[in-house]
Design an enzyme around this catalytic site. Structure first.
Site, PDB file in Angstrom:
ATOM      1  N   ALA A 243       0.820  -1.212   0.000  1.00  0.00           N
ATOM      2  CA  ALA A 243       0.000   0.000   0.000  1.00  0.00           C
ATOM      3  C   ALA A 243       0.856   1.266   0.000  1.00  0.00           C
ATOM      4  CB  ALA A 243      -0.945  -0.015   1.193  1.00  0.00           C
ATOM      5  N   HIS A 244       0.191   2.412  -0.057  1.00  0.00           N
ATOM      6  CA  HIS A 244       0.864   3.709  -0.170  1.00  0.00           C
ATOM      7  C   HIS A 244       1.729   4.008   1.050  1.00  0.00           C
ATOM      8  CE1 HIS A 244      -2.062   5.561   2.599  1.00  0.00           C
ATOM      9  NE2 HIS A 244      -2.981   4.889   1.924  1.00  0.00           N
ATOM     10  N   ASN A 245       2.891   4.568   0.784  1.00  0.00           N
ATOM     11  CA  ASN A 245       3.844   5.012   1.817  1.00  0.00           C
ATOM     12  C   ASN A 245       4.443   3.881   2.656  1.00  0.00           C
ATOM     13  OD1 ASN A 245       1.826   7.578   1.551  1.00  0.00           O
ATOM     14  ND2 ASN A 245       3.927   8.234   1.990  1.00  0.00           N
TER      15      ASN A 245
END
Length: 356
Positions: A243-245
């Protein structure tokens, strides 16, 4: 192409037991070994095959002592698995020596602003967008999309169907297998008073450092802001969701069907089993080991092992599994005890009535 046992032992810095002149020309599993093949033994449960294999040469541990006669020549090394992996790599290079393409196959699209290095191969139906940079000796196979402002280093291999979104940054010696998606939107939506959701713009990117390998159909979301990082030497299996980051540490290994939620940091040299679920905004310490199908919703210390869902330390989980298996028996014993207690209670009540 054939090699003698002596040549192999010299290459691996090993010691020979048996005929050093015997020749091999292929690699095989020990249970399938035939005349002229080379295999290895590292797992003790496969030892019986050593005494029946038809392989000509077998790589074993330097401290291995056979308990029965062995017909194959033995090459003794410190780490048989690692030694065999080196030979597999060399064998693979030899097999593909004549298939190291360079040039651009048509039809494909390359934007005029793209910068293409030396000895680069770009397969048919690829799309290389505005301001993309591709380093020397990189091979990009058919139907790959590289979004604008992306930078791809040298000596990379990108297999057919990979999609790389805008502003992605790749280091060197990276392998990405078919249909992986790099830089897709992070899963960000803001709930509204009326029950709907507004999309949160994902304006970051993905940064993949040197010597990373990413399996087929794995997806890595770009950051909401900043970057999603896959650090040097990390290995990701097929069908993984990052997922993001998220920040995957250096030399971490993640098995198939694992999902890692947003903003979680996975420590260097961590090992994650298949189908593991990891919640967001966590810090998993260096050397964390998580068994298959575990669920992690808490931070972990360095070099700890976790199993189960919700996850427990390894020793606690092992004790718990013993109890889980005995639950039907325990339930029956409790029911029997309850029945006996009821009987005793009834008898006591009868005695009390008689005494009155």
């Amino acid at each position: 192409m054939q090699f003698t046992a002596k040549q192999i032992s010299e290459f691996l810095d090993g010691a020979i037991e048996g005929d050093e002149t015997v020749k091999v020309g292929e690699l095989s599993k020990i249970e399938d070994g035939g005349n002229g093949s080379l295999c290895f033994l590292s797992n003790p449960k496969y030892e019986n095959y050593l005494y029946t294999t038809k392989a000509s040469v077998v790589i074993v541990s330097s401290d291995f002592v056979p308990t029965q006669p062995v017909s194959a020549t033995l090459v003794k090394v410190k780490d048989p698995y690692s030694a065999f992996s080196v030979l597999l790599e060399k064998y693979n290079e030899a097999l593909n020596h004549d298939y190291a393409p360079a040039g651009i196959v048509q039809p494909c699209f390359i934007h005029p602003t793209a910068k293409i290095g030396k000895n680069v191969f770009i397969g048919a139906f690829c799309s290389i967008e505005e301001n993309v940079e591709i380093g020397d000796n990189t091979r990009i196979y058919s139907q790959v999309y590289v979004g604008k402002d992306s930078k791809i280093g040298s000596d990379n291999i990108i297999f057919p169907g990979v999609k790389i979104y805008n502003r992605s940054v790749f280091g060197n010696r990276i392998t990405i297998h078919s249909n992986a998606v790099i830089g897709s939107d992070g899963f960000g939506f803001a709930p509204q008073p009326d029950g709907t959701y507004n999309k949160i713009a994902q304006i970051g990117n993905v940064v993949i450092e040197d010597d990373v390998e990413i399996g087929a159909n794995t997806t890595i979301d770009r950051a909401t802001m900043g970057s999603t990082f896959i650090r040097k030497g990390a290995k990701l299996d097929n069908l993984i969701q990052i997922a993001h980051n998220v920040d995957i540490g250096a030399h971490a290994v993640v098995a198939a069907q694992t999902g890692i939620s947003g903003s979680t940091k996975l420590g260097d040299n961590s090992v994650i089993g298949g189908q593991v679920g990891i919640a967001g905004h966590l810090n998993l310490g260096k050397g964390t080991q998580i068994g298959a199908q575990a669920g992690i919703n808490f931070n972990t210390e360095e070099n700890k092992q976790w199993h189960g869902s919700p996850a427990q330390p390894l020793k606690e989980w092992m004790r718990s599994t013993v109890i889980f298996k005995r639950l039907p028996e325990v339930d029956k014993r409790i029911r029997d005890l309850e029945a006996k207690i009821a009987e005793l209670t009834a008898i006591i009540e009868q005695i009390g009535t008689i005494q009155k």
